[in-house]
Write an enzyme that holds these catalytic residues in place. Structure first.
Site, PDB file in Angstrom:
ATOM      1  N   PRO A 106       0.790  -1.232   0.000  1.00 37.80           N
ATOM      2  CA  PRO A 106       0.000   0.000   0.000  1.00 37.80           C
ATOM      3  C   PRO A 106       0.822   1.283   0.000  1.00 37.80           C
ATOM      4  O   PRO A 106       1.857   1.364   0.664  1.00 37.80           O
ATOM      5  CB  PRO A 106      -0.827  -0.104   1.286  1.00 37.80           C
ATOM      6  CG  PRO A 106      -0.159  -1.133   2.120  1.00 37.80           C
ATOM      7  CD  PRO A 106       0.515  -2.075   1.168  1.00 37.80           C
ATOM      8  N   ASN A 107       0.315   2.225  -0.764  1.00 34.50           N
ATOM      9  CA  ASN A 107       0.866   3.586  -0.881  1.00 34.50           C
ATOM     10  C   ASN A 107       2.161   3.671  -1.685  1.00 34.50           C
ATOM     11  O   ASN A 107       2.645   4.772  -1.941  1.00 34.50           O
ATOM     12  CB  ASN A 107       1.069   4.241   0.500  1.00 34.50           C
ATOM     13  CG  ASN A 107      -0.247   4.399   1.238  1.00 34.50           C
ATOM     14  OD1 ASN A 107      -1.180   5.002   0.700  1.00 34.50           O
ATOM     15  ND2 ASN A 107      -0.361   3.843   2.426  1.00 34.50           N
ATOM     16  N   ARG A 111       5.273  10.986  -1.649  1.00 28.68           N
ATOM     17  CA  ARG A 111       5.442  10.660  -0.223  1.00 28.68           C
ATOM     18  C   ARG A 111       6.687  11.376   0.327  1.00 28.68           C
ATOM     19  O   ARG A 111       7.516  11.842  -0.447  1.00 28.68           O
ATOM     20  CB  ARG A 111       5.532   9.135  -0.044  1.00 28.68           C
ATOM     21  CG  ARG A 111       4.253   8.421  -0.509  1.00 28.68           C
ATOM     22  CD  ARG A 111       4.257   6.964  -0.159  1.00 28.68           C
ATOM     23  NE  ARG A 111       4.206   6.742   1.287  1.00 28.68           N
ATOM     24  CZ  ARG A 111       4.330   5.538   1.851  1.00 28.68           C
ATOM     25  NH1 ARG A 111       4.520   4.470   1.099  1.00 28.68           N
ATOM     26  NH2 ARG A 111       4.267   5.413   3.158  1.00 28.68           N
ATOM     27  N   TYR A 129      11.495   8.274   1.543  1.00 27.37           N
ATOM     28  CA  TYR A 129      11.221   7.423   0.386  1.00 27.37           C
ATOM     29  C   TYR A 129      11.891   7.869  -0.917  1.00 27.37           C
ATOM     30  O   TYR A 129      11.726   7.203  -1.936  1.00 27.37           O
ATOM     31  CB  TYR A 129       9.700   7.319   0.188  1.00 27.37           C
ATOM     32  CG  TYR A 129       8.986   6.830   1.444  1.00 27.37           C
ATOM     33  CD1 TYR A 129       9.279   5.573   1.969  1.00 27.37           C
ATOM     34  CD2 TYR A 129       8.065   7.634   2.119  1.00 27.37           C
ATOM     35  CE1 TYR A 129       8.662   5.118   3.128  1.00 27.37           C
ATOM     36  CE2 TYR A 129       7.438   7.188   3.284  1.00 27.37           C
ATOM     37  CZ  TYR A 129       7.744   5.931   3.784  1.00 27.37           C
ATOM     38  OH  TYR A 129       7.141   5.484   4.936  1.00 27.37           O
ATOM     39  N   ASN A 156       8.147  -5.578  -0.943  1.00 20.70           N
ATOM     40  CA  ASN A 156       8.055  -4.463   0.010  1.00 20.70           C
ATOM     41  C   ASN A 156       6.583  -4.404   0.430  1.00 20.70           C
ATOM     42  O   ASN A 156       5.757  -3.822  -0.272  1.00 20.70           O
ATOM     43  CB  ASN A 156       8.483  -3.144  -0.634  1.00 20.70           C
ATOM     44  CG  ASN A 156       8.455  -1.996   0.373  1.00 20.70           C
ATOM     45  OD1 ASN A 156       7.954  -2.150   1.490  1.00 20.70           O
ATOM     46  ND2 ASN A 156       8.973  -0.842  -0.025  1.00 20.70           N
ATOM     47  N   ALA A 187       3.276  -0.775   4.800  1.00 19.28           N
ATOM     48  CA  ALA A 187       2.730  -0.779   6.165  1.00 19.28           C
ATOM     49  C   ALA A 187       2.349  -2.187   6.646  1.00 19.28           C
ATOM     50  O   ALA A 187       2.381  -2.469   7.850  1.00 19.28           O
ATOM     51  CB  ALA A 187       1.529   0.144   6.243  1.00 19.28           C
ATOM     52  N   HIS A 212       4.316  -4.411   9.188  1.00 19.83           N
ATOM     53  CA  HIS A 212       4.197  -4.261  10.639  1.00 19.83           C
ATOM     54  C   HIS A 212       2.883  -4.806  11.204  1.00 19.83           C
ATOM     55  O   HIS A 212       2.654  -4.710  12.408  1.00 19.83           O
ATOM     56  CB  HIS A 212       4.324  -2.773  11.009  1.00 19.83           C
ATOM     57  CG  HIS A 212       5.401  -2.073  10.229  1.00 19.83           C
ATOM     58  ND1 HIS A 212       6.727  -2.403  10.357  1.00 19.83           N
ATOM     59  CD2 HIS A 212       5.348  -1.100   9.282  1.00 19.83           C
ATOM     60  CE1 HIS A 212       7.444  -1.652   9.540  1.00 19.83           C
ATOM     61  NE2 HIS A 212       6.629  -0.859   8.869  1.00 19.83           N
ATOM     62  N   GLU A 244      13.135  -9.177   1.365  1.00 19.79           N
ATOM     63  CA  GLU A 244      12.377  -8.050   1.923  1.00 19.79           C
ATOM     64  C   GLU A 244      13.108  -6.756   1.568  1.00 19.79           C
ATOM     65  O   GLU A 244      14.326  -6.670   1.741  1.00 19.79           O
ATOM     66  CB  GLU A 244      12.305  -8.204   3.451  1.00 19.79           C
ATOM     67  CG  GLU A 244      11.628  -7.059   4.151  1.00 19.79           C
ATOM     68  CD  GLU A 244      11.770  -7.115   5.680  1.00 19.79           C
ATOM     69  OE1 GLU A 244      12.343  -8.096   6.219  1.00 19.79           O
ATOM     70  OE2 GLU A 244      11.323  -6.153   6.327  1.00 19.79           O
ATOM     71  N   HIS A 249      12.945  -2.337   1.691  1.00 21.47           N
ATOM     72  CA  HIS A 249      12.334  -1.070   2.127  1.00 21.47           C
ATOM     73  C   HIS A 249      13.162   0.093   1.609  1.00 21.47           C
ATOM     74  O   HIS A 249      14.406   0.026   1.609  1.00 21.47           O
ATOM     75  CB  HIS A 249      12.266  -0.976   3.656  1.00 21.47           C
ATOM     76  CG  HIS A 249      11.470  -2.075   4.268  1.00 21.47           C
ATOM     77  ND1 HIS A 249      10.086  -2.069   4.273  1.00 21.47           N
ATOM     78  CD2 HIS A 249      11.847  -3.237   4.850  1.00 21.47           C
ATOM     79  CE1 HIS A 249       9.663  -3.185   4.852  1.00 21.47           C
ATOM     80  NE2 HIS A 249      10.710  -3.909   5.206  1.00 21.47           N
ATOM     81  N   SER A 276      13.113   3.118   3.079  1.00 22.86           N
ATOM     82  CA  SER A 276      13.579   3.870   4.248  1.00 22.86           C
ATOM     83  C   SER A 276      14.369   2.974   5.202  1.00 22.86           C
ATOM     84  O   SER A 276      14.400   1.749   5.040  1.00 22.86           O
ATOM     85  CB  SER A 276      12.376   4.478   4.979  1.00 22.86           C
ATOM     86  OG  SER A 276      11.597   3.445   5.565  1.00 22.86           O
ATOM     87  N   ARG A 329      13.256   3.960  12.574  1.00 20.91           N
ATOM     88  CA  ARG A 329      12.190   4.974  12.592  1.00 20.91           C
ATOM     89  C   ARG A 329      11.312   4.804  13.835  1.00 20.91           C
ATOM     90  O   ARG A 329      11.797   4.457  14.893  1.00 20.91           O
ATOM     91  CB  ARG A 329      11.398   4.890  11.275  1.00 20.91           C
ATOM     92  CG  ARG A 329      12.259   5.278  10.070  1.00 20.91           C
ATOM     93  CD  ARG A 329      11.499   5.148   8.762  1.00 20.91           C
ATOM     94  NE  ARG A 329      10.334   6.024   8.737  1.00 20.91           N
ATOM     95  CZ  ARG A 329       9.373   5.959   7.803  1.00 20.91           C
ATOM     96  NH1 ARG A 329       9.463   5.056   6.832  1.00 20.91           N
ATOM     97  NH2 ARG A 329       8.353   6.776   7.836  1.00 20.91           N
ATOM     98  N   ARG A 355       7.165   0.769  13.767  1.00 19.21           N
ATOM     99  CA  ARG A 355       7.713   0.147  12.552  1.00 19.21           C
ATOM    100  C   ARG A 355       8.752  -0.930  12.873  1.00 19.21           C
ATOM    101  O   ARG A 355       9.257  -1.614  11.983  1.00 19.21           O
ATOM    102  CB  ARG A 355       8.339   1.208  11.638  1.00 19.21           C
ATOM    103  CG  ARG A 355       7.327   2.143  11.035  1.00 19.21           C
ATOM    104  CD  ARG A 355       7.944   3.099  10.029  1.00 19.21           C
ATOM    105  NE  ARG A 355       7.167   4.314   9.961  1.00 19.21           N
ATOM    106  CZ  ARG A 355       6.106   4.498   9.178  1.00 19.21           C
ATOM    107  NH1 ARG A 355       5.714   3.555   8.366  1.00 19.21           N
ATOM    108  NH2 ARG A 355       5.437   5.637   9.215  1.00 19.21           N
TER     109      ARG A 355
END
Ligand code: DQA
Length: 141
Positions: free
Chosen positions: A10-11, A18, A23, A72, A75, A78, A96, A98, A100, A105, A109
């Site tokens: 998502p996103n 973003r 990102y 990836n 959200a 988590h 996996e 990411h 960021s 963070r 997260r």
């Protein structure tokens, strides 16, 4: 030709809009194009993005015969036991990714449902994390 599913959650369809400090500036289409370039037609890359947890689970189930997954979950990293359980059934290489530095963070997260069912994780390098995933596969598939 070996098949690799590149799965984004998502996103991530909104990359470019973003927060850049986390990102970067590239859109998902631009990142996918970079991955293709790095891949040099070595593997068949199948790209899929969804904002919906069940769609991501469905896609993993449909691709159980593939050789690798680069994921990836955004959200859902988590929160999602469902994505973790689907990944557990996949016996190829699971990477996996990411953009960021997800482990440095916010506290929420740091909860990660997929880390221990994946082969390796690349994070914190913006689009470079995805490129590292392709390089890893070139050395290991
Ligand atoms: C992300 C990190 C997640 O915590 C976040 O929810 C995302 C993207 C990353 O690529 O850094 O949407 O997975």
């Amino acid at each position: 030709m070996k098949k690799v599913l590149v799965l984004n959650g998502p996103n991530l369809n909104m990359l470019g809009k973003r927060p850049q400090e986390h990102y970067g500036t590239m859109t998902l289409e631009e990142i996918n194009a970079l991955m293709k370039q790095e891949n040099q037609q070595r593997f068949e890359l199948v790209f899929y993005q969804s904002n919906h947890e069940g769609d991501l689970v469905d896609r993993i189930q449909q691709c159980l015969s593939y050789d690798a997954i680069i994921i990836n979950p955004a959200a859902y990293t988590h929160t999602s036991v469902a994505i973790r359980d689907a990944l557990e059934m996949f016996h190829g290489i699971k990477i996996e990714v990411h953009l960021s530095k997800v482990d440095e963070r916010e506290e929420f997260r740091r909860k990660n449902y997929i880390r221990d069912v994946c082969t390796i994780c690349f994070s914190g390098k913006y689009e470079g994390s995805y490129i590292e995933a392709i390089k890893y596969l070139k050395n290991s598939l």
